[in-house]
Design a protein around this motif. Structure first.
Motif, PDB file in Angstrom:
ATOM      1  N   GLN A  10      -2.570   1.636   7.593  1.00 42.84           N
ATOM      2  CA  GLN A  10      -1.885   2.262   6.458  1.00 42.84           C
ATOM      3  C   GLN A  10      -1.614   3.734   6.743  1.00 42.84           C
ATOM      4  O   GLN A  10      -0.517   4.233   6.499  1.00 42.84           O
ATOM      5  CB  GLN A  10      -2.735   2.131   5.192  1.00 42.84           C
ATOM      6  N   LEU A  11      -2.651   4.428   7.269  1.00 46.27           N
ATOM      7  CA  LEU A  11      -2.490   5.854   7.576  1.00 46.27           C
ATOM      8  C   LEU A  11      -1.425   6.050   8.638  1.00 46.27           C
ATOM      9  O   LEU A  11      -0.601   6.952   8.537  1.00 46.27           O
ATOM     10  CB  LEU A  11      -3.827   6.441   8.053  1.00 46.27           C
ATOM     11  N   SER A  43       6.153   7.458   8.614  1.00 47.90           N
ATOM     12  CA  SER A  43       7.213   7.673   7.627  1.00 47.90           C
ATOM     13  C   SER A  43       7.504   9.162   7.456  1.00 47.90           C
ATOM     14  O   SER A  43       8.659   9.583   7.410  1.00 47.90           O
ATOM     15  CB  SER A  43       6.795   7.042   6.302  1.00 47.90           C
ATOM     16  N   GLU A  44       6.421   9.990   7.387  1.00 46.20           N
ATOM     17  CA  GLU A  44       6.627  11.438   7.251  1.00 46.20           C
ATOM     18  C   GLU A  44       7.296  11.999   8.497  1.00 46.20           C
ATOM     19  O   GLU A  44       8.175  12.858   8.417  1.00 46.20           O
ATOM     20  CB  GLU A  44       5.287  12.136   7.017  1.00 46.20           C
ATOM     21  N   ALA A  50       1.108   4.127   9.275  1.00 51.69           N
ATOM     22  CA  ALA A  50       2.425   3.837   8.704  1.00 51.69           C
ATOM     23  C   ALA A  50       2.913   5.025   7.877  1.00 51.69           C
ATOM     24  O   ALA A  50       4.067   5.442   7.980  1.00 51.69           O
ATOM     25  CB  ALA A  50       2.351   2.588   7.837  1.00 51.69           C
ATOM     26  N   SER A  51       2.010   5.608   7.065  1.00 52.72           N
ATOM     27  CA  SER A  51       2.380   6.742   6.224  1.00 52.72           C
ATOM     28  C   SER A  51       2.752   7.948   7.078  1.00 52.72           C
ATOM     29  O   SER A  51       3.714   8.656   6.803  1.00 52.72           O
ATOM     30  CB  SER A  51       1.211   7.056   5.283  1.00 52.72           C
ATOM     31  N   SER A  52       1.983   8.168   8.155  1.00 52.94           N
ATOM     32  CA  SER A  52       2.269   9.281   9.060  1.00 52.94           C
ATOM     33  C   SER A  52       3.611   9.077   9.757  1.00 52.94           C
ATOM     34  O   SER A  52       4.396  10.012   9.902  1.00 52.94           O
ATOM     35  CB  SER A  52       1.145   9.402  10.083  1.00 52.94           C
TER      36      SER A  52
END
Ligand SMILES: [Zn+2]
Length: 256
Positions: A121-122, A128-129, A124-126
């Motif tokens: 999850q982390l 995206s940013e 994926a979020s990173s």
């Protein structure tokens, strides 16, 4: 129950490393003579190794899990029945240890799975940013490109308005001016562009006569170097131009 079945439970315990004492000696003696039981032990050890491995990896292998659980469950079912071979009083402790080992495996596997999910999850979020940052950089690069075309959009119901655009670099006295939708002028008149300095009189910055489409331009007129412009203005002047404005500005700049 044949000789091999007699040893089946002990093989499972041996594979989990929880068989000791006289029973271990007896099983090992049988293993030396019996290829079938050696094969079964290897399979059980493979299952245990897979479980241990999966505790540090991804998903528990369902087949191995089932096989070992079945081996433990099989022992539990047979336990109350009278047995040909008597077990030592601590035999139950061995199974408790085996169960504890299995419980530990599955706890580790589950914790590992949860951790892996959080890391995913982390990540994926990173990602995206990171992607948004790259897009923003690309946008800025594209918009600041010298080749970029600029368009001004106005309401289609409004008649085209006269518009001028001046790009001025004071430190080198460089000016480029583009005008559009300028009303036509009688032959004896011309548009004159003025640099309005912060202090002092307007400085002549070029003459232009619009073409049939109303467009006109002034490119690099002779200008003093280093004059800060407050704004630019356009007046209508006699066709030879004027050293100072002779009429009110028809257009006045705002900083864009
Ligand atoms: Zn055997």
């Amino acid at each position: 129950m044949n000789a091999h079945e007699q040893f089946a439970d002990d093989l499972a315990l041996l594979a989990l490393g929880t068989l000791d004492g006289a029973e271990r000696v007896r099983v090992e003696a049988h293993l030396r003579e019996c290829a079938a039981c050696r094969g079964e032990l290897e399979r059980l050890r493979g299952d245990a190794a897979l479980l241990a491995f999966s505790a540090g990896g991804a998903r528990p292998p369902a087949r191995s899990r089932e096989r070992l659980l079945a081996a433990v469950a099989g022992e539990a079912r047979r336990a109350p029945a009278p047995r040909v071979r008597r077990r030592a009083w601590w035999s139950g402790l061995q199974w408790a240890a085996a169960a504890a080992v299995l419980a530990m495996f599955f706890l580790l596997v589950r914790q590992n799975g949860e951790l892996k999910q959080r890391v995913d999850q982390l990540a994926a979020s990173s990602a995206s940013e990171q992607q948004q940052l790259i897009q923003a950089r690309q946008l800025i690069t594209a918009l600041s490109d010298a080749d970029a075309d600029h368009f001004v959009l106005v309401s289609s119901k409004t008649p085209p308005q006269p518009q001028g655009r001046a790009i001025y670099l004071a430190k080198s006295g460089t000016l480029v001016f583009l005008a559009s939708n300028m009303p036509a002028l009688p032959p004896e008149k011309i548009y004159e562009l003025w640099l309005i300095p912060a202090n002092g009189a307007p400085i002549p910055a070029g003459l232009f006569r619009p073409n049939a489409e109303g467009s006109g331009s002034v490119v690099r007129p002779p200008l003093p170097v280093g004059v800060e412009a407050k704004t630019f203005a356009i007046t209508v002047e006699p066709k030879e131009g004027s050293p100072a404005p002779t009429s009110q500005p028809i257009m006045l700049g705002t900083r864009g």
